[in-house]
Scaffold this active site. Structure first.
Site, mmCIF file in Angstrom:
data_model
loop_
_atom_site.group_PDB
_atom_site.id
_atom_site.type_symbol
_atom_site.label_atom_id
_atom_site.label_comp_id
_atom_site.label_asym_id
_atom_site.label_seq_id
_atom_site.Cartn_x
_atom_site.Cartn_y
_atom_site.Cartn_z
ATOM 1 N N LYS A 1 -8.309 6.672 -19.185
ATOM 2 C CA LYS A 1 -8.643 7.192 -20.389
ATOM 3 C C LYS A 1 -7.389 7.397 -21.304
ATOM 4 O O LYS A 1 -7.021 6.341 -21.509
ATOM 5 C CB LYS A 1 -9.306 8.942 -20.361
ATOM 6 C CG LYS A 1 -10.481 8.780 -19.280
ATOM 7 C CD LYS A 1 -11.679 8.002 -19.754
ATOM 8 C CE LYS A 1 -12.776 7.861 -18.623
ATOM 9 N NZ LYS A 1 -12.529 8.206 -17.243
ATOM 10 N N TYR B 1 -16.923 17.022 -15.128
ATOM 11 C CA TYR B 1 -17.427 15.498 -15.254
ATOM 12 C C TYR B 1 -18.378 15.514 -14.087
ATOM 13 O O TYR B 1 -18.002 15.732 -12.816
ATOM 14 C CB TYR B 1 -16.032 14.571 -15.186
ATOM 15 C CG TYR B 1 -16.501 13.498 -14.770
ATOM 16 C CD1 TYR B 1 -17.350 12.693 -15.812
ATOM 17 C CD2 TYR B 1 -15.919 12.566 -13.749
ATOM 18 C CE1 TYR B 1 -17.673 11.313 -15.756
ATOM 19 C CE2 TYR B 1 -16.356 11.496 -13.438
ATOM 20 C CZ TYR B 1 -17.210 10.696 -14.310
ATOM 21 O OH TYR B 1 -17.407 9.382 -14.041
ATOM 22 N N ARG C 1 0.733 -1.152 0.079
ATOM 23 C CA ARG C 1 0.159 -0.066 -0.057
ATOM 24 C C ARG C 1 0.945 1.360 -0.007
ATOM 25 O O ARG C 1 0.573 2.327 -0.654
ATOM 26 C CB ARG C 1 -1.151 0.021 1.255
ATOM 27 C CG ARG C 1 -1.718 1.362 1.522
ATOM 28 C CD ARG C 1 -2.790 1.471 2.408
ATOM 29 N NE ARG C 1 -2.819 0.509 3.542
ATOM 30 C CZ ARG C 1 -1.841 0.860 4.536
ATOM 31 N NH1 ARG C 1 -1.162 1.861 4.372
ATOM 32 N NH2 ARG C 1 -1.969 0.009 5.507
ATOM 33 N N ASP D 1 -7.655 19.059 -14.120
ATOM 34 C CA ASP D 1 -7.957 17.877 -14.625
ATOM 35 C C ASP D 1 -7.454 17.787 -16.097
ATOM 36 O O ASP D 1 -7.992 18.241 -16.795
ATOM 37 C CB ASP D 1 -9.322 17.365 -14.275
ATOM 38 C CG ASP D 1 -9.717 16.052 -14.839
ATOM 39 O OD1 ASP D 1 -9.197 15.452 -15.488
ATOM 40 O OD2 ASP D 1 -10.734 15.435 -14.312
#
Ligand SMILES: Cc1ncc(COP(=O)(O)O)c(C=O)c1O
Length: 387
Positions: free
Chosen positions: A207, A109, A56, A182
């Site tokens: 994306k 978004y 982690r 973004d």
């Protein structure tokens, strides 16, 4: 200087292929192996090898991806997450406290809007939407002393509005806030916000960065080391990290980002020409068009104008839905930025969560993510679907 450090100063495509990773010293593996391990043998208590103790906190496959992300965005450090929204949530919690405020795009978004409106708000973070294309509106939305984040998408999803990153950075910094960009739609190949004054870049690596629609992921890249420390602490404390398999896939995709983006842009430009001349299309929204209100700013800060195109049809929502359903080469689906072309109806699909709010999108709007297939096939498909 190691190979990866040397290559970090090279051209974009060289960095995409070499930065962040030197061939494995034990085997010479050219590609970062998938370190499918949760923990690491220590050389005595506290004797960590290369800083690895638990996956982690850090994992070598993820480290390689984080290194190349930082090199491509020209930032100090990159961080990889389980999804774009996980990256966003980690950043917000690293920077904001109850009583703080954020300015967000008025056509953000839908999932980002939902995160601010339905999740972060309950933890005491207020937000105000403003048009990213209107610097004065963003300035007016800032609450002096309270605003910690000015959050921008450029181009925005799905209306492809353009924000002037340099001007917005100045507005945010005047108010003591951070500018977050973004960069999902542009990708680091077309635009590097940190070089224009932004403090943090956010990606849904699902994306263009991943590029093959086979993995969900997110990233943050920052240019300030103190902020990097805060993000690193929260990444480990919250734990929404990218796993080694996901990191591997994302990194593999990133290596070809440059050539993919050029083909996405070539195909998008041809489709824009076709749609602009089509009688059943009432408006084509693409920052590469001279009549797009953000064209001049986009030309200043982007290398090319991207693979996302939105358009409105004369027949209203009914026709928009029919076009989405009739397309065959374009796959009806959410998401974007993969090698295959996708088509969707934002009002009923990706942006359904903003229906009835000030972020609602037009019902006759169609969004396409133009893939890298043969352009003539894509145009023939749209011709048939529109007919
Ligand atoms: C611009 C933008 N930002 C963030 C996200 C969220 O990313 P993810 O779906 O990887 O959580 C998306 C997803 O579609 C997006 O389009």
């Amino acid at each position: 200087m190691s190979t990866s450090e040397h290559k970090a100063k090279s051209g974009f495509e060289t960095r995409a292929i070499h930065a962040g990773y030197d061939p494995d010293p034990t085997t010479g593996a050219v590609i970062p192996p998938i370190y499918a391990t949760s923990t690491y043998k220590q050389d005595g208590v506290g004797g960590l090898r290369g800083g690895y103790e638990y996956s982690r906190s850090a994992n070598p496959t993820r480290t390689a991806l984080e290194g190349v992300l930082a090199a491509l965005e020209e930032g100090e450090r990159g961080f990889a997450f389980a999804s774009g929204l996980a990256a966003e949530d980690t950043l917000i919690r690293a920077v904001c406290r109850p009583g703080d405020h954020a300015v967000i795009p008025d056509d953000a978004y839908g999932g980002t809007y939902r995160l601010f409106d339905k999740v972060e708000r309950n933890w005491g973070l207020a937000h105000s939407p403003a048009a990213v294309s209107d610097v004065d509106a963003v300035r007016a939305a800032i609450r002096p002393g309270e605003t910690k984040l000015v959050w921008v998408e450029t181009p925005t999803n799905p209306l492809l509005n353009i924000g002037d990153i340099e001007a917005l950075a100045a507005v945010a910094h005047e108010a003591g806030a951070l500018l977050v960009v973004d960069n999902t739609f542009a990708s680091p190949y077309l635009q590097q916000p940190l070089t224009l004054g932004a403090d943090v870049v956010v990606h849904s690596t699902t994306k263009y960065v991943g590029g093959h629609s086979d993995v969900v992921g997110g990233a943050l890249v920052v240019r300030d080391l103190e902020l990097a420390e805060q993000v690193a602490f929260h990444q480990n404390s919250i734990g929404a990290v990218a796993g080694p398999f996901d990191s591997f896939l994302t990194h593999r995709g990133l290596k070809t980002l440059g050539i993919r983006m050029d083909r996405h842009c070539d195909n998008a430009e041809k489709i824009v020409d076709f749609l602009t001349a089509h009688p059943k299309v009432s408006q084509v929204i693409y920052p590469g068009l001279a009549e797009h209100p953000g064209h001049t700013v986009a030309a200043k800060q982007m290398k090319r104008f991207g693979g996302m195109v939105s358009f409105r049809v004369v027949g209203g929502e009914e026709q928009a839905l029919a076009v989405c359903e009739n397309a065959e080469v374009f796959t009806l689906g959410e998401s974007l930025g993969g090698v295959e072309s996708l088509i969707e109806h934002p009002g009923r699909m990706t942006h359904a969560s903003v229906a009835g709010t000030e972020l609602e999108v037009p019902a006759d709007l169609i969004r396409i993510s133009v893939g890298i297939e043969t352009a003539d096939d894509l145009i023939a498909d749209l011709e048939r679907a529109l007919g």
